[in-house]
Enzyme design. Structure first.
Site, short mmCIF file in Angstrom:
data_model
loop_
_atom_site.label_atom_id
_atom_site.label_comp_id
_atom_site.label_asym_id
_atom_site.label_seq_id
_atom_site.Cartn_x
_atom_site.Cartn_y
_atom_site.Cartn_z
N TYR A 65 18.89 -22.43 -32.97
CA TYR A 65 18.03 -22.32 -31.79
C TYR A 65 16.60 -22.60 -32.23
O TYR A 65 16.15 -22.11 -33.27
CB TYR A 65 18.12 -20.91 -31.19
N GLU A 68 12.44 -26.00 -25.35
CA GLU A 68 13.55 -25.24 -25.92
C GLU A 68 14.67 -26.19 -26.32
O GLU A 68 15.15 -26.98 -25.50
CB GLU A 68 14.08 -24.23 -24.89
#
Length: 394
Positions: free
Chosen positions: A116, A204
């Site tokens: 992530y 993101e």
């Protein structure tokens, strides 16, 4: 403002952030063409909507999943045919779902490890911060709650930008091997360039992946932009897909009004975000349910007030309207006249409670009282909220 995944991929490519090859398709035939041009038997077909959870979502026609792997261009065409024009329901869309009007057809990669990676604005410092984790492809909030030690945070000084030593530090802490460090650092630097150049509030990447061949790629990207900076980016504004937005919010943005639709039946028109939040809270306190957040701003014109009423009335669930205005920049008598003209213009047919306070408040209340229109006036917010909750129940 949000954009689609395929548009995010185009931005990543523009700034040198490596990601799998692919392109958008708006018909089944286009999906077949894109898949054939990729020249691979590892293909992924992904529905494009502004919502997460697409892979686990379901279409109202019974087809399961908005993300599918396939091996041939013909299979890509068939998958696109089953999804295009259909409504996809995920945990983020709500029960009404979203209509799929385009697909991303891209090269599927063999994944060795998922990570992530996100760049956000830290509200505490007013500066960018990188949030990363070895636990990619998962709900990062769940990881943060259950295993906070797995979340890495790297503040970035906006005066100097993301430094090479910081990219190396992040790559090492994420567990990349020496042979993979260069690719990881290159990707991190490219993402930060994109973040700053496009005035993003968030970039993101979930997941950011290490492939079995040793490449470091941004597999899926989500962007959010600072709306206050969009005047500098007409190219980004052109990416806006209003079909993915609430029509009321689109109408509000055209008239410089801040509107967010909710599920209640009491329409709210307020000036100032803090006052709007307090108004919704007190409606809830008295047992009512606000239908929206609507901030007309401190210097709203009569035209804006009229448009605000139109937006509120476009919601079939709205059974009553509460106007709560503090006259500071604008005087209450001018606000009152604008409300009266707007009410006449839209032919209001539901109960209306108005609470005014501030400069020239007595003149404003007098105008409302002598108008002959069915307007209930209140001198304090508690009374106004109590009255509108009662009226909304009839």
């Amino acid at each position: 403002m949000n954009i689609h995944e395929y548009q995010a991929k185009e931005l990543l490519t523009k700034f040198g952030a490596d990601n799998p090859r692919g392109s958008v398709a708006r018909t089944a035939e286009e999906a077949e063409k894109v898949a054939r041009e990729l020249g691979t038997n590892s293909i992924v077909v992904k529905a494009q909507i502004h919502a997460g959870g697409r892979g686990k979502g379901s279409f109202t026609n019974g087809f399961k999943g908005g993300v599918h792997l396939c091996k041939t261009a013909g299979q890509a065409r068939d998958l696109a045919a089953k999804m295009l024009g259909q409504t996809l329901v995920t945990h983020q869309t709500g029960p009404d779902g979203r209509v799929v009007n385009q697909m991303l057809v891209a090269e599927s990669v063999e994944i060795e490890k998922e990570f992530y990676f996100a760049i956000l604005m830290d509200r505490a410092t007013g500066a960018p911060v990188i949030v990363a984790s070895r636990e990619g492809g998962m709900d990062i909030e769940e990881v943060a709650e259950k295993s906070p030690e797995k979340i890495l945070r790297e503040p970035v000084d906006p005066a100097f930008g993301l430094q090479p030593f910081q990219t190396r530090k992040l790559a090492k802490e994420l567990g990349f091997a020496p042979a993979q460090m260069r690719g990881a650092c290159k990707l991190f630097a490219a993402l930060y360039r994109c973040f700053t150049a496009c005035d993003c509030s968030m970039v993101e990447i979930n997941p950011l992946v290490l492939t079995k061949g040793g490449e470091v790629l941004a597999l899926d990207a989500k962007f959010s932009f600072d709306d206050n900076a969009l005047f500098r980016h007409p190219d980004l504004v052109a990416l806006r897909d209003v079909a993915e937005e609430d029509p009321r919010e689109v109408a509000a943005s055209k008239h410089h009004l801040s509107y967010i639709g909710l599920d209640g039946n009491i329409g709210c028109m307020v000036n100032g975000a803090g006052l709007a939040m307090a108004t919704m809270d007190i409606i809830k306190h008295h047992g009512g349910e606000p239908a929206n957040f609507l901030d007309v701003g401190g210097g709203a014109s009569e035209e804006q007030v009229t448009e605000a009423f139109k937006i509120l009335l476009s919601d079939a669930n709205v059974k009553a309207i509460l106007v709560n205005i503090f006259g500071g920049i604008m005087k209450c008598d001018i606000i009152a006249q604008g409300i009266l003209n707007a009410v006449k213009s839209v032919k209001l047919g539901i109960p209306l409670v108005v609470r005014l306070e501030g400069t020239n408040v007595e003149q404003g209340r007098k105008l409302l009282a002598e108008s002959g229109l069915p307007i209930v006036t209140a001198t304090d917010l508690d009374t106004a909220a109590s009255e509108i909750v009662k009226l909304a129940k009839f």
